[in-house]
Design a protein around this motif. Sequence first.
Motif, short mmCIF file in Angstrom:
data_model
loop_
_atom_site.label_atom_id
_atom_site.label_comp_id
_atom_site.label_asym_id
_atom_site.label_seq_id
_atom_site.Cartn_x
_atom_site.Cartn_y
_atom_site.Cartn_z
N VAL A 31 34.18 40.92 11.16
CA VAL A 31 34.61 40.18 12.35
C VAL A 31 35.28 38.88 11.92
O VAL A 31 36.34 38.51 12.45
CB VAL A 31 33.43 39.92 13.31
CG1 VAL A 31 33.80 38.90 14.38
CG2 VAL A 31 32.98 41.23 13.96
N VAL A 32 34.71 38.20 10.95
CA VAL A 32 35.33 36.96 10.44
C VAL A 32 36.67 37.27 9.78
O VAL A 32 37.64 36.53 9.96
CB VAL A 32 34.36 36.21 9.50
CG1 VAL A 32 35.05 35.05 8.81
CG2 VAL A 32 33.14 35.71 10.28
N ALA A 33 36.77 38.37 9.06
CA ALA A 33 38.05 38.77 8.45
C ALA A 33 39.10 39.01 9.53
O ALA A 33 40.26 38.60 9.39
CB ALA A 33 37.86 40.02 7.59
N PHE A 34 38.70 39.67 10.62
CA PHE A 34 39.60 39.89 11.76
C PHE A 34 40.12 38.55 12.28
O PHE A 34 41.32 38.38 12.52
CB PHE A 34 38.85 40.67 12.85
CG PHE A 34 39.46 40.59 14.21
CD1 PHE A 34 40.65 41.24 14.50
CD2 PHE A 34 38.84 39.87 15.22
CE1 PHE A 34 41.22 41.17 15.76
CE2 PHE A 34 39.39 39.80 16.49
CZ PHE A 34 40.59 40.44 16.76
N TRP A 85 30.86 48.55 18.19
CA TRP A 85 32.29 48.25 18.29
C TRP A 85 32.71 47.96 19.73
O TRP A 85 33.32 46.93 20.00
CB TRP A 85 33.11 49.42 17.72
CG TRP A 85 34.53 49.41 18.18
CD1 TRP A 85 35.51 48.53 17.81
CD2 TRP A 85 35.13 50.29 19.13
NE1 TRP A 85 36.68 48.82 18.47
CE2 TRP A 85 36.47 49.90 19.29
CE3 TRP A 85 34.66 51.37 19.86
CZ2 TRP A 85 37.34 50.55 20.14
CZ3 TRP A 85 35.54 52.03 20.71
CH2 TRP A 85 36.85 51.62 20.84
N ALA A 86 32.39 48.86 20.64
CA ALA A 86 32.82 48.70 22.03
C ALA A 86 32.26 47.43 22.64
O ALA A 86 32.98 46.69 23.34
CB ALA A 86 32.40 49.92 22.85
N THR A 87 31.00 47.14 22.38
CA THR A 87 30.38 45.94 22.93
C THR A 87 30.98 44.68 22.32
O THR A 87 31.21 43.69 23.02
CB THR A 87 28.85 45.98 22.72
OG1 THR A 87 28.35 47.20 23.24
CG2 THR A 87 28.16 44.82 23.40
N THR A 88 31.25 44.72 21.02
CA THR A 88 31.88 43.57 20.36
C THR A 88 33.22 43.26 21.02
O THR A 88 33.52 42.10 21.32
CB THR A 88 32.08 43.85 18.85
OG1 THR A 88 30.82 44.11 18.25
CG2 THR A 88 32.77 42.68 18.16
N VAL A 110 45.27 45.10 19.98
CA VAL A 110 45.09 44.81 18.55
C VAL A 110 43.62 44.59 18.23
O VAL A 110 43.10 45.11 17.23
CB VAL A 110 45.95 43.60 18.12
CG1 VAL A 110 45.57 43.12 16.73
CG2 VAL A 110 47.42 43.95 18.17
N THR A 111 42.93 43.85 19.09
CA THR A 111 41.50 43.60 18.89
C THR A 111 40.73 44.91 18.84
O THR A 111 39.93 45.14 17.93
CB THR A 111 40.95 42.71 20.02
OG1 THR A 111 41.62 41.44 19.96
CG2 THR A 111 39.45 42.50 19.89
N ALA A 112 40.97 45.78 19.81
CA ALA A 112 40.25 47.06 19.87
C ALA A 112 40.55 47.92 18.65
O ALA A 112 39.63 48.50 18.04
CB ALA A 112 40.62 47.80 21.15
N PHE A 118 37.67 48.40 11.40
CA PHE A 118 36.71 47.66 10.58
C PHE A 118 35.27 48.13 10.81
O PHE A 118 34.58 48.51 9.87
CB PHE A 118 36.81 46.16 10.88
CG PHE A 118 37.98 45.45 10.25
CD1 PHE A 118 38.96 46.12 9.53
CD2 PHE A 118 38.10 44.08 10.38
CE1 PHE A 118 40.02 45.45 8.96
CE2 PHE A 118 39.17 43.39 9.80
CZ PHE A 118 40.12 44.08 9.09
N LEU A 119 34.81 48.09 12.06
CA LEU A 119 33.39 48.34 12.34
C LEU A 119 33.03 49.82 12.27
O LEU A 119 31.88 50.16 11.95
CB LEU A 119 33.01 47.76 13.71
CG LEU A 119 33.18 46.24 13.85
CD1 LEU A 119 32.85 45.79 15.25
CD2 LEU A 119 32.34 45.50 12.82
#
Length: 135
Positions: A31-34, A85-88, A110-112, A118-119
């Motif tokens: 998540v931090v890398a994203f 993933w979906a909840t994030t 892009v986020t999704a 990643f996740l």
Amino acid sequence: MTSSSRATVVPSTISHSRRVVLAVAIDVALVVAFVLIGRSSHSEGITPAGVLGTAWPFLVGLAAGWALARAWRRPFAVAPGLTVWATTVIVGLLLRATAGDGVQSGFVAVTALVLAAFLLGWRGAVSLRSSRLRR
């Protein structure tokens, strides 16, 4: 083949609690890398305050996903990873919007996609590797 004789990517000598810590650390790092990739690609500063300001909604979403999926039960599995993933994504975007930050459709897509890669990607790789070792 018995469950005790199955080979896994993570050595069986690693306790379950350490596997959970490892999985959480991987998810947080991704998540931090994203966030770092996004801030860098938009020429935003890579300062601790800037990164935290962008990351916090998604880290809260990640924690909510872990709780909702009870991902600690099977931290490397893809199925709970889908919920994580979906909840994030959903919680992260909702919190971001509530905070007054942008959630344009391009950013949502892009986020999704990136967080799915990643996740879910590392979990899929672990599952694939584990299934190959069991053969």
